[in-house]
Structures are given as structure tokens and as C-alpha cells.
Scaffold this active site. Structure first.
Site, mmCIF file in Angstrom:
data_model
loop_
_atom_site.group_PDB
_atom_site.id
_atom_site.type_symbol
_atom_site.label_atom_id
_atom_site.label_comp_id
_atom_site.label_asym_id
_atom_site.label_seq_id
_atom_site.Cartn_x
_atom_site.Cartn_y
_atom_site.Cartn_z
ATOM 1 N N GLU A 183 30.988 35.522 36.604
ATOM 2 C CA GLU A 183 32.379 35.285 36.179
ATOM 3 C C GLU A 183 32.790 33.847 36.448
ATOM 4 O O GLU A 183 33.848 33.583 37.026
ATOM 5 C CB GLU A 183 33.326 36.252 36.915
ATOM 6 C CG GLU A 183 32.948 37.709 36.741
ATOM 7 C CD GLU A 183 33.984 38.676 37.319
ATOM 8 O OE1 GLU A 183 35.095 38.251 37.657
ATOM 9 O OE2 GLU A 183 33.654 39.878 37.412
ATOM 10 N N GLU A 230 33.535 44.413 43.626
ATOM 11 C CA GLU A 230 34.407 43.962 44.735
ATOM 12 C C GLU A 230 34.629 45.004 45.829
ATOM 13 O O GLU A 230 35.771 45.288 46.192
ATOM 14 C CB GLU A 230 35.758 43.510 44.169
ATOM 15 C CG GLU A 230 35.631 42.424 43.126
ATOM 16 C CD GLU A 230 36.980 41.962 42.568
ATOM 17 O OE1 GLU A 230 37.997 42.609 42.868
ATOM 18 O OE2 GLU A 230 37.002 40.973 41.836
#
Ligand code: XIL
Length: 778
Positions: free
Chosen positions: A263, A154
Site C-alpha cells: 500500500e 492490521e
């Protein structure tokens, strides 16, 4: 039904549900060439029955082929105090995976979150040293047991720039932008064989963040940073639409990287309404299918597999199993999608030949060994068969492209193979070779045309001895110059018969050939042979398959469809070009789905005048060449002019297919074409009136050869006109679906198809007859 019980008490089935399921996810995934996995937790995986959860262990063992530690490898877990490493929990997971032959994705080395307090307090050299030690120690501890790492997690803002400011900007603010390069280099040094990923969310469509990441990754690759993959987190809602996902995966894969869904979770909206679980299943299915559609997508990992251990437990209930391990529709959907497998077995070599310039023709196949071809200067970068596509152009005298000897043997010639290619021949003079592969003395096969016919030639032996004639199959269909044609040659070794196809249609099968064809080991030639026979004209999308493709697959490869939006609950493009559509204003307007003409729910898109649907990735067709548009439309009203389809032009659309409101009930369909100089709009008006409420099939065609415009309503000609030239669409523009300044559509649209050719009356009838009103009783 079981699923209706979600939320109330569910009794754990007496038998292990995983064992009872017909077809385990991990087996189906293996057959499809991907891994299926989940984030897992060390506690329930613990082999000690006092700590672990036997159902959890069983399910993970039975169904999954890759595991990710949900939290156990994050920095605050592995090094809570400086120099005090604790890998115990992560080891539990890695040990379980080892015993059950599962791979492990190591998640994650560098993230602004889950940092222990002591790290947050560091800066400068101290922080850099701590990061290097953290990466080196963690990666080294597991060695080959953890072969994939999410090195950086991220790093980007939603705008696509590196995060900075506040706790989220920790890494860039304290170490500078370099921290990403360095982290990958340190991880690589600690385990040179590990696959190193950058993991991110919000990149599942062509978003500013995805574009920012793309630029970031291009920079990493240009600097030689050892990055091997991009993880797409894919945390979604039941209302999410994933139309751009396959394209986004493909864009990164085209940089030469692996991609993975890392995910996946689909949160239910609360209160759960209507078919919440069905919508959740849709999203799970789309994501899995998008991965399978991209050869370099290697795995689909869910972020937890049961609501019992999930960061989004009920009522969000984002996983595939209830907290009692009862499979939800999502589980069955993923299973079905995996069972269907990859769309088609991949080519072993695929030269798209659409490089804008230069001399390297990239092999875009997913084959472990790629075979880039060296093209003669000036041969690449010519006009292709679609906007944005370029093509190789041979001069018929001395041009070609060849694989390097060291990377030779692009294909095996002693087993079945298929060659598929688009060509636009410039002449029929002489013996012109489209593709060939060298033996020691002669070509092991030659695919080309001579005397105005296509041929496949295979010599009986690797010898130039007179008297050994090659076996040669000719097409009956003649070579047509000046237009794009699809040709395919199949050597079906088990059957012993060679086959040729021209524009998707099989030529009469060849005679029985000797099946003891010899294996060649030499270089592959594009547009030429070792004997100096050169192709004159353009070549595009040359693919080699190491199997005999059935005629259905050849037909699909030869399809003149250049865009296909079925709107079956998504806005993806099912054609080869994958120009997915999306809502222009998707941040503010949710997509709505309608019942289609066959009374199937959620199989058409519903537009209320506020959804603006555009295709992405460039104009889907040349509007200044022959084309056809086909669409089903159901008007909600006829209160004003409404556009069904329009393309981007400089100021006026090159065409409009739309409703023209008249007085009384005199409303008509019109097909308007802007002439080539942009000075006049020529209109074909339907004889048939347009009515609200009814599903109507519209086809519009324009022929470059005759200038004829035709408008078909429900399979028959309803309006015509003539315009000798047609304006070009903007190359990077889109096809607007149900939207234009002339008036947005209110109603439903389905099955938009665009063709780079004029459809014939029988083809148009066939499209209309796909409507089976008899089956549909609303
Ligand atoms: C989450 C875990 O699931 C939670 O248990 C934890 O409290 C916070 O982190 N993106 C990521 C994951 O990369 O590491 C996050 O995992 C979820 C979002």
C-alpha cells in the site's frame, strides 16, 4: 517545469502520457522479477464510458501488472447484509485485470474496519460461523482469478501485541487469538493454491510492532498455519526514512515467506515546502529499491496511482501522478529503480552455513526448489567470519554436508556456473574438497585444494575409466591457513575457459576446456566429495550461481567491507551484512542531511549533537581481531570533545575515534583502543590539528598480528601506537556514529566503512582520493 504546476490547473496532455513514456513500469518490473501495481477503484475502471475514466483505464492497463481493490472486497462491500453477497464491483476489477493479464491481490478478508453493522452485532459461535462463511464464499467466488489474499489485515497494536479493546479489538475480544489461525485455514481450504498474506503497517523497521509480528508469524508457522506472505503497507510521509525496510523485509523472508509492498503512498507535508516532490520521489525510490534488494519481495503496490482517485488527494497528494495524470518525480524515480533491476541475479543455491547448531544447513537462496543439506553432527555452529555468523567446520577426515537425493541437482553442470565461498583452511594436507556434485560414477566437478593450491576439476565424461583425466585448473596463489579467504570458481561454458579467483583477484585464465560437459543429476556435497576427500577447516556462505559471474561481482562477494553506511539520504548499510543504522531516538528527532565533500546535496548526515545514530543487527566487526575504520567528518566546531565512531563494549568502548579538544587551536584527532583485559586505553594522537569546517578523512587501523595502531588523516599516517590485544565488542551491540558519553558530534559525517582487516597505505590513499576537490566549488 511541469512539476512546478502541481496544485495549479494542469492541462491534460493531448496524448496518453503512459503511451509516450519510454519504458512502461510493468515491463521494467517484469524484467526485474517483480510486479508493480496499485490499488484501483471499480468506478473509473468501468468499461462503460459513461461511468469509467478512459485515462485511468489506459494508465492502469499500460503501466501496472498487479491490482488491488481499494475497497470493493472489504466485508461491507461484498456482504452488506447477512447472506446477501454482492461481488459486482469487485468483479469489474477482476475482469479488467484478467483482460490485461494482471494479477489481483484480494484485500482483505479479516479486518476490524469496514465491517457491516450486522457483523459487529454478532459474537461467539454466530460470529465464527459468519466469518467462515464470509471467507469461504469470497475466496471461492473468485477461484484462481484472485490468487493472492490479504487474509488478515492490521491485527497488531503498535506495541506488537494483538489489538484488543474497543472497535479495533473486535476480533480478538470476540473470538480469541485463534481467529488468525482459523481464518488462514478457511481461506486455504477454499483455495488451496492461493498465496495467503498477513498485511500490516508500521513494520518497515525493527519496531516493537515488527518484532511482535515476527513472533506471531513464527507461531503460525510452527502450528502449520498456511501463511505464505507478509504485506508491508508502507503508508509514508515525504520526511520518512526507510533505512530499516530492506532488513525488515529480509527478516520475514528468512522465515521462508514471500514479502510485498502492498500500500505504498507518500504524503506531502502541507504547506508543500522546498523540494517536497523530490523528497516524495526519494521515498518511493527507497521503497522500490528495498523490495528489489530482497529476492523474495514479489511486488510493489501503490495505494492509488493518481491524486484524482486517492484516499490522500491534494494537498497530501500521495500518489505518483497528479489528478491530471501528470507524472511526478516519484513516477520517474520508480521507473529508474525498476530499470536498474535486482542488485544481482540470485544464486540458485546459497548455504550461509550459519546455523547455530543442528544438522540442517538451510538453502537461503530464492530458488523455487531449495536444497537444504544434511550436515554431519557437530559440523555446524562453529565460529564464523563475523560476529553473529556461524560456520561449518570440517575435520578433514569424515565430515561433510549433502543434499538429499530427492532434492538433488542443486545446479546444472553442463552450462555456466560460479561457486563462491568463504573458507578458513586448517591445514593443507591431502586433497581437500570444498564442494562437489555427483555424477553416476564420478563427481561432475570438484572444487578444493591440494598441494597448497586451489583447483577446479571437471572430468570429460561420467566414467571411472583409466585414461580419462579430469580437466583441472590450479591457482597460482597458495592456500593460506588460519585466516578467512574468499575463493571462487567459474565455469564459463560459452567461452570454454575456467577461472579461479582468490580473495577477489583473478588467477590466470585456464586453457580451453571441452564445452560438452555432461549434466550431473546427483547430490551436492559441501566440504567433501563422493570419493571421500574431506575439507579441514571452516566454510561459510557457499553460493552457487547458474551463470559466469563477471570479476566485478566476484570482487564484491569477496569484499572485506563488513559495514558501509554512505548516508546518501538514508541510513542503510550497503554491505552484504545489511546492518542498517537508525536514529536511537528516531521518534523524537528528525534526521537532517548535509552537503557532502563533493558538494552534493543530501549525501551526508548532519548531526547537531542530539541525533544519536547507531547501527542495528549486532556488532558489525570483531574488535579483538584486525580491523580498519574509514570515515569522512566535517566538524561544526571544536568547542568540546566529540566522538566520530565508537563500538559497544562491556563498560568502555573497545575503540574511540574522536576529537580531543586542546588549548588554543591545539585540537587533535585521537584513536583510542582498549586493551584485551580492559585495563588500559592506548591512544594514537594525530600530528595534524583538527579544524572545524573542513571535510577530513580519518582512517584507523589495528593489527592483531603486530599490535600496531595507526591513525591516518587525509590519506597519510598522522599518529601511531601499539597495543598487543584489543577488547572485544559486545556481540549484539552497535557501532555508534557521532555519539558517545564522551561527547556527541556536531557536524556532518559521510561514508563510514568498516573492514575486518588492516587496510594498506595504497588502499587508504585510494579511499582519500575518492575526494575530488577539483570538481567541487561550493
Ligand atoms: C482505505 C481506503 O483507501 C479508503 O478509501 C477507505 O475509506 C478506508 O480504507 N490500510 C488498509 C487499506 O489496509 O484498506 C486502507 O484503505 C488504508 C489503510
Amino acid at each position: 517545469m511541469l512539476f512546478a504546476l502541481l496544485g495549479s490547473a494542469i492541462v491534460v496532455p493531448a496524448t496518453n502520457p503512459a503511451a509516450a513514456a519510454p519504458g512502461r513500469l510493468r515491463d521494467l518490473a517484469q524484467a526485474a522479477g517483480v510486479k508493480i501495481g496499485s490499488a484501483v477503484r471499480a468506478a473509473p475502471l468501468n468499461p462503460d464510458p459513461a461511468v469509467g475514466d478512459e485515462d485511468y483505464r489506459d494508465w492502469a492497463r499500460e503501466q501496472l501488472s498487479t491490482l488491488t481493490a481499494e475497497n470493493e472486497l472489504k466485508w461491507d462491500h461484498v456482504e452488506p447484509a447477512r447472506g446477501r453477497f454482492n461481488f459486482a464491483a469487485a468483479d469489474t476489477i477482476v475482469q479488467f485485470a484478467h483482460e490485461t493479464e494482471q494479477t489481483v491481490r484480494g484485500h482483505t478478508l479479516v479486518w476490524h474496519s469496514a465491517l457491516p453493522a450486522w457483523v459487529s452485532a454478532l459474537s461467539g459461535d454466530q460470529l465464527e460461523a459468519a466469518l467462515q462463511t464470509h471467507i469461504t464464499s469470497t475466496v471461492s467466488h473468485f477461484g484462481s482469478d484472485v490468487a493472492i489474499w490479504d487474509v488478515v489485515n492490521e491485527p497488531l497494536n503498535d506495541s506488537g501485541s494483538l489489538r484488543s479493546g474497543g472497535s479495533q479489538g473486535f476480533w480478538k475480544d470476540r473470538l480469541g487469538e485463534d481467529y488468525i489461525d482459523e481464518s488462514f485455514r478457511w481461506a486455504h481450504a477454499a483455495n488451496p493454491t492461493a498465496r495467503l498474506y498477513l498485511n500490516e503497517y508500521g513494520i518497515e523497521s525493527d519496531s516493537p510492532k515488527a518484532r511482535g509480528l515476527y513472533e506471531l508469524v513464527k507461531g503460525l508457522l510452527a502450528r502449520g498455519v498456511p501463511i505464505h506472505g507478509i504485506g508491508f503497507q508502507t503508508h509514508k510521509l515525504e520526511t520518512s526514512r526507510l533505512s530499516g525496510l530492506a532488513d525488515s523485509l529480509r527478516r520475514f523472508a528468512d522465515l521462508g515467506l514471500e514479502v510485498a509492498i502492498t500500500e505504498l503512498g507518500v504524503k506531502l507535508l502541507t504547506p508543500a515546502g522546498g523540494d517536497s516532490l523530490g523528497r516524495q520521489a526519494d521515498v518511493y525510490g527507497w521503497v522500490t529499491a528495498a523490495c528489489l534488494a530482497v529476492p523474495r519481495c514479489v511486488s510493489v503496490t501503490a495505494w492509488g496511482f493518481t491524486d484524482r482517485y486517492s484516499w490522500i488527494p491534494a494537498p497530501g497528494a500521495a500518489t505518483m501522478l497528479t489528478d491530471q495524470y501528470v507524472p511526478k518525480p516519484a513516477y520517474y524515480r520508480v521507473r529508474d529503480v525498476l530499470a536498474a533491476g535486482r542488485p544481482a541475479a540470485d544464486p540458485v543455491a546459497a548455504w550461509r552455513l550459519d546455523e547455530p547448531a543442528g544438522t540442517i544447513a538451510t538453502d537461503a537462496s530464492s530458488s523455487p526448489q531449495r536444497h537444504p543439506a544434511q550436515a554431519d553432527p557437530g559440523a555446524l555452529g562453529h565460529e564464523g567470519r563475523q560476529p553473529f555468523l556461524r560456520a561449518f567446520k570440517g575435520n578433514g577426515i569424515d565430515s561433510g554436508a549433502t543434499t538429499a537425493p530427492a532434492e538433488s541437482n542443486a545446479m546444472r553442470t553442463n552450462v555456466s556456473y560460479t561457486l563462491s565461498v568463504w573458507i578458513k583452511p586448517a591445514s593443507t594436507t591431502g586433497d581437500q574438497v570444498i564442494a562437489s556434485q555427483d555424477g553416476a560414477n564420478v563427481s561432475a566437478f570438484t572444487f578444493g585444494h591440494t598441494d597448497g593450491r586451489y583447483y577446479l576439476a571437471v572430468p570429460l565424461a561420467d566414467t571411472t575409466d583409466a585414461g580419462v583425466d579430469p580437466q583441472r585448473l590450479f591457482s597460482q596463489t597458495p592456500v593460506v591457513i588460519g585466516q578467512w579467504n574468499h575463493v571462487a570458481a567459474v565455469w564459463d561454458n560459452p567461452s570454454g575457459h575456467p577461472r579461479l579467483y582468490v580473495n577477489g583477484v583473478a588467477e590466470p585464465e585456464g586453457p580451453l576446456w571441452n564445452r560438452e560437459t555432461w549434466a550431473s543429476t546427483g547430490i551436492f556435497h559441501i566440504g567433501e566429495s563422493r570419493a571421500g576427500q574431506h575439507f579441514h577447516g571452516s566454510i561459510s556462505d557457499l553460493r552457487v550461481y547458474q551463470r559466469a559471474l563477471p570479476s566485478t561481482e566476484i570482487k564484491a562477494l569477496a569484499s572485506p567491507v563488513v559495514g558501509q553506511w554512505g548516508f546518501d539520504g538514508h541510513t542503510g548499510d550497503d554491505s552484504w551484512f545489511h546492518r542498517d543504522a537508525a536514529a536511537r531516538n528516531d521518534a523524537t528527532v528528525a534526521l537532517l542531511w548535509a552537503t557532502d565533500r563533493k558538494c552534493q546535496a543530501n549525501k551526508a548526515i548532519s548531526l547537531t549533537g542530539t541525533q544519536l545514530i547507531d547501527t542495528r543487527g549486532g556488532a558489525p566487526l570483531f574488535t579483538d581481531r584486525s580491523y580498519s575504520l574509514s570515515v569522512w567528518v566535517q566538524l561544526a566546531d571544536t568547542d568540546s570533545d566529540q566522538v566520530v565512531l565508537a563500538a559497544d563494549g562491556t563498560s568502555i568502548s573497545p575503540f574511540y575515534l574522536r576529537l580531543k579538544r586542546g588549548t588554543g587551536d591545539d585540537h587533535r584527532w585521537i584513536f583510542a583502543v582498549l586493551n584485551g583485559s580492559g585495563t588500559q586505553q592506548v591512544v594514537a594522537t594525530s600530528e595534524q590539528k583538527a579544524e572545524a569546517g573542513a571535510w577530513t578523512h580519518l582512517v584507523a587501523t589495528w593489527s592483531m598480528e603486530t599490535g600496531q595502531m595507526q591513525l591516518f588523516v587525509d590519506g597519510t599516517v598522522s599518529g601511531t601506537n601499539t597495543v598487543l590485544s584489543s577488547a572485544a565488542a559486545t556481540e549484539n551491540g552497535s557501532l555508534h556514529i557521532g555519539v558517545s558519553q564522551l561527547g556527541n558530534l556536531r557536524g556532518a559525517i559521510d561514508d563510514v566503512l568498516v573492514y575486518q582487516q588492516v587496510l594498506t597505505q595504497p588502499e587508504i590513499s585510494a579511499l582519500y582520493l575518492q575526494y575530488e576537490p577539483s570538481r567541487c566549488q561550493p
